[in-house]
Scaffold this active site. Structure first.
Site, mmCIF file in Angstrom:
data_model
loop_
_atom_site.group_PDB
_atom_site.id
_atom_site.type_symbol
_atom_site.label_atom_id
_atom_site.label_comp_id
_atom_site.label_asym_id
_atom_site.label_seq_id
_atom_site.Cartn_x
_atom_site.Cartn_y
_atom_site.Cartn_z
ATOM 1 C CG HIS A 1 -87.447 -8.278 -35.664
ATOM 2 N ND1 HIS A 1 -88.428 -8.820 -34.866
ATOM 3 C CD2 HIS A 1 -88.089 -7.494 -36.552
ATOM 4 C CE1 HIS A 1 -89.607 -8.365 -35.241
ATOM 5 N NE2 HIS A 1 -89.438 -7.567 -36.278
ATOM 6 C CG ASP B 1 -90.147 -8.228 -39.671
ATOM 7 O OD1 ASP B 1 -90.946 -8.037 -38.760
ATOM 8 O OD2 ASP B 1 -89.093 -7.571 -39.810
ATOM 9 C CG ASP C 1 -90.830 -4.214 -35.602
ATOM 10 O OD1 ASP C 1 -90.682 -2.981 -35.444
ATOM 11 O OD2 ASP C 1 -90.885 -4.759 -36.722
ATOM 12 C CG HIS D 1 -94.883 -7.070 -36.149
ATOM 13 N ND1 HIS D 1 -94.426 -8.300 -35.731
ATOM 14 C CD2 HIS D 1 -93.836 -6.457 -36.738
ATOM 15 C CE1 HIS D 1 -93.149 -8.418 -36.048
ATOM 16 N NE2 HIS D 1 -92.760 -7.321 -36.661
HETATM 17 ZN ZN LIG Z 1 -90.930 -6.668 -37.382
#
Ligand SMILES: [Zn+2]
Length: 899
Positions: free
Chosen positions: A13, A15, A125, A349
């Protein structure tokens, strides 16, 4: 008996920017991708790596290693890298509907440039999920979605709790407000439930015993999903070896290193009939309420305000005007895609949510400025093109024509301001200072102008002043042409200026000298503190600054409106947590000072100055609680005894014939660790509120579920929130203020103006001094009142949606034209004004696309026309769906295509 299948999907994941600045995460991404590509080359059993649903990873990697483009392309083509469906992993609620569409479109484009797109919506997420997800996925050609939050159980780190589960299985049917349905797959044990699989037999035995039990607890079929990865997780290089070990240890299962496309096919074939159904938006309303992460809507409000402004410029101004005014072949596809990619970087996000470190958000502001510059360039070219097409040669010689453009989907009433160029003196004809003096002279003459329409009739307007300044033309075929220009500042009053329209006006110099002009007997202000037009009467209290508002249409009076509330905040960028002392300060504690700022026939502006003495900051206890990483629910900090003045300058504007009462607040924030809201106690007795979400007006309960422990229950909105009973209602519009809360006391709508916190929060200690939002701040919002009819309520929604989209004006010459002096480029006629247009653009084939949604949960008749053409309905990829004769369905999203 068939073996249970364990589908292990390798992923990370990613970010893109968060607790470190973008480039620090970026360099780790390059390392990850290097390793993934090597692994693909060396381990034939390695099925594939899933690029986290966001195609931007490809662009980010190739920006550093362009020489690996062919390797990446080959890996995608062979299904070894799974890309898309999105360009970025967006926030759901804080970005515009058009941003979501662009995220789908550019994600697909980026993936399909190399190979096949991953066939599942992916929201691992997001901080809750928007209600229209099923319909949006269907319009993007997808029928399933994986997501991590929003449905119980969702607690700290999304660990499974013991309490009841909203769905019996991790698979469920998710139905949107229009009845669109997709298969929903919840990461019930989070997207890390197959992370770091041991190769050691002993460890593997224990690992699988536990993990298989966890996943089987929720799986509805014999196809078990194990996600091999987590946030920023390096790829597990021996994962296929680990699966061989697992196969030996657990022969009753079949372990498959796999991907979402294969897993989905297997699950769909086996789904039981008793799947649960979940409906609409999923925002963890059945939890204790502490970890919904909704307060990211008020973290770093400046980002949200800038985003609202930039989105308007890119969507409603640049894209729309380019689509309707430029020749088809000149539509700037590439430039717009470039701008959208940049803007989407801000819509991730952890980005638009304001929950990263300061460096991240500083870079975001630069990105916003870049997108804004692209949008302004495209808009300026397009509006000049439009002005050139409009016939203006019927205005008298010597007059100065200008074009007003209403880019919104609502008729506009009010005072608009235009800057009209009167004359210019070129540098090539004289020294700059001499040219400046020449133009200054014109500005100083006591000229007298009338504003006229094309038929010669005078319209209500006036010149309020002049400016003289430098300018330069940048011709396409020659060197720049600098000059000094003189400009008239013009105010024009418009009544019901049609949606999607242009109109030519002109300034005509009158021979009669200017008398003490514009001093009309008419005024909207009386007693120095009452604003009144034919629709509203607003009285400002000299005692406490609150408003008493009479809605003349319904003869209903609202009391003590627009009261400011300041409270302490010992939370973080994700979560508001009031300080333990619960010390609250209100603007009504002191008498305000009140000034008249503008008093003309068509507009009245009153300034109310309210001073709140608020604590300077939290006590040192908070510093300790942050450094010791104490969870916000256990904090005990209070606010300091020392206070500072928070002086709010509220400019309240009422215009003739307007149902909107506008508020613009300016102030200098010198306090830390606090939250500022404005309260509107409507005293309406209702159990639900309505708010604009993404492609949806969503109805939400005013009182949370019984499990809710958080004393606040904030919600997110796009342009407005509304409370109404059977007789009257109030719509509160906002300009980039996405957090509101309905307080049960007095049916109060609370709108968050600012939230100041000093740390990121979540899993560690990350200071964020700039999230304290020190210095000059502003906020804009407006009240619009409506009667008992649906049509009037929707009218208030439409006004709210377009309130902050300005009327554009452009100076032009007297010339012939292919467009008449006034007209519209789009006609939308829906019963009850139920259709809201979200965007107008050209698709890849240069056909015109008009996109929008039904504000209502009822069907309505609708007619949308461009130049007498009815168009057809298409999906987000511009693929034909149907003809347009059918009524607009409840909560339907529509894309019209006009060839
Ligand atoms: Zn995230």
């Amino acid at each position: 008996m068939a073996k249970k299948k364990v589908f292990v999907i390798s992923h990370s994941h990613w970010d893109r920017e968060w607790y470190m600045p973008f480039e620090k995460h970026h360099l780790r991404l390059v390392k990850l991708m290097d390793e993934v590509l090597d692994l693909i080359d060396t381990d034939p059993k390695f099925n594939s790596f899933q690029l986290d649903g966001q195609a931007i990873i490809i662009d980010d990697y190739l920006a550093v290693r362009p020489e690996n483009k062919d390797r990446v392309a080959k890996a995608i083509k062979n299904g070894k890298l799974r890309v898309g469906p999105f360009y970025v992993l967006q926030d759901d609620f804080l970005i515009s509907p058009e941003s979501h569409v662009k995220d789908f479109q550019i994600g697909r484009q980026t993936a399909e440039k190399y190979g096949q797109m991953m066939g599942i919506g992916y929201f691992p997420d997001t901080f809750g999920n928007m209600g229209q997800t099923p319909q949006m996925l269907r319009l993007a050609g997808l029928d399933a979605v994986a997501f991590g939050r929003g449905v119980k159980p969702t607690g700290l780190n999304n660990q499974v709790s013991e309490s009841a589960f909203e769905s019996s299985f991790s698979e469920m049917n998710w139905i949107g407000p229009d009845q669109s349905q997709v298969l929903g797959i919840l990461f019930a044990n989070w997207y890390s439930n197959g992370n770091e699989i041991p190769v050691d037999r002993q460890e593997a035995k224990q690992y699988w015993t536990e993990k298989l039990a966890d996943v089987e607890k929720y799986a509805s079929t014999d196809n078990l999903l194990m996600m091999n990865g987590v946030d920023h997780q390096p790829v597990q290089k021996d994962v296929t070896k680990a699966l061989e070990v697992a196969q030996e240890l657990f022969p009753d299962y079949e372990f498959i290193h796999s991907n979402f496309d294969d897993y989905l096919a297997a699950v769909k074939a086996d789904l039981p009939k008793n799947l649960s159904t979940i409906n609409g938006e999923l925002t963890s309303q059945e939890t204790d309420g502490w970890y919904t992460l909704t307060n990211t809507a008020s973290s770093r409000i400046y980002l949200k305000q800038k985003n609202a402004e930039v989105q308007r410029k890119l969507i409603n101004e640049a894209t729309q005007l380019a689509a309707v005014a430029l020749p088809k072949a000149e539509y700037p596809h590439d430039q717009l895609t470039y701008a959208w990619k940049l803007l989407l970087e801000n819509h991730i996000h952890d980005s638009i949510t304001g929950c990263s470190v300061d460096e991240v958000h500083r870079e975001m502001m630069t990105r916003f400025e870049k997108v804004e510059a692209v949008a302004e360039s495209i808009r300026d070219d397009a509006q000049t093109a439009l002005a050139d097409q409009v016939k203006t040669d019927q205005f008298p010689e010597g007059s100065q024509p200008f074009i007003v453009i209403n880019p919104s989907d609502t008729a506009k009433t009010g005072v608009i301001t235009a800057e009209v160029e009167l004359e210019r003196a070129l540098f090539k004809d004289g020294r700059p200072d001499a040219q400046f003096a020449k133009m200054q002279l014109i500005a100083q003459q006591n000229r007298h102008y009338a504003v006229i329409a094309a038929d010669g009739r005078q319209v209500v307007g006036r010149v309020t002043g002049y400016t003289t300044r430098f300018g330069a033309d940048l011709p396409e075929d020659r060197f720049r042409v600098p000059y000094i220009g003189v400009y008239a500042q013009v105010e024009v009053y418009v009544k019901d200026l049609p949606a999607f329209s242009w109109q030519a006006l002109a300034l005509q110099q009158l021979t009669t000298p200017k008398m003490y002009a514009d001093q009309t007997a008419e005024s909207l202000i009386s007693d120095g503190r009452i604003l009144e037009n034919n629709l509203l009467k607003v009285e400002i209290s000299a005692v406490d600054g609150s408003l008493t508002i009479l809605d003349k249409k319904t003869n209903h009076t609202y009391h003590r409106m627009a009261v400011y509330e300041d409270t302490g905040d010992m939370g973080n960028e994700y979560i508001y947590k009031e300080t333990a002392d619960q010390k609250r300060i209100y603007s009504t504690d002191q008498a305000p000072t009140i000034h008249i700022k503008e008093d003309s026939a068509k507009r009245g502006v009153i300034e109310v100055v309210s001073t709140l003495q608020i604590p300077r900051q939290a006590t040192p206890q908070l510093d300790y609680e942050q450094r010791a990483v104490i969870d916000i629910t256990h904090r005990q900090a209070t606010r300091s005894q020392e206070t500072v003045a928070l002086t709010l300058h509220t400019f309240i504007t009422l215009e003739a014939d307007s149902s909107a009462l506008k508020f613009d607040v300016a102030y200098d924030n010198q306090a830390l660790d606090h939250r500022l809201r404005v309260l509107f106690p409507t005293e309406l007795e209702t159990t639900t509120n309505e708010a604009e979400s993404v492609f949806e007006v969503v109805q939400r309960p005013n009182v949370p579920e019984k499990y809710w422990e958080n004393p606040t229950n904030p919600q997110r909105q796009q342009a407005f929130v509304n409370l109404h009973d059977e007789k009257v209602g109030v719509t509160l519009a906002n300009d980039g203020l996405p957090e509101y809360e309905i307080l049960s006391k007095d049916g109060t709508i609370a709108l968050t103006m600012l939230r100041c916190v000093g740390e990121l929060g979540d899993w560690g200690y990350f200071l964020t001094p700039e999230a304290q939002c020190q210095g000059a701040q502003h906020a804009s919002f407006a009240l619009i009142f409506h009667d008992e009819t649906t049509a009037d309520r929707f009218q208030s929604y439409q006004v709210a949606r377009t309130l902050y989209l300005p009327i554009l004006t452009v100076t032009t010459s007297r010339h012939q034209g292919t467009r008449s002096t006034e007209g519209t480029w789009l006609e939308v006629n829906a019963d009850e004004q139920a259709f809201a247009v979200t965007g107008i653009e050209r698709d890849q084939a240069n056909d015109l696309i008009v996109r929008g949604y039904n504000l209502d949960s009822q069907a309505h008749n609708i007619d949308v026309q461009v130049a007498d053409q009815k168009g057809e309905l298409v999906d987000f990829q511009s693929q034909h769906l149907s003809e347009t004769t059918a009524p607009l369905k409840a909560a339907e999203i529509r894309n019209y295509r006009f060839k």
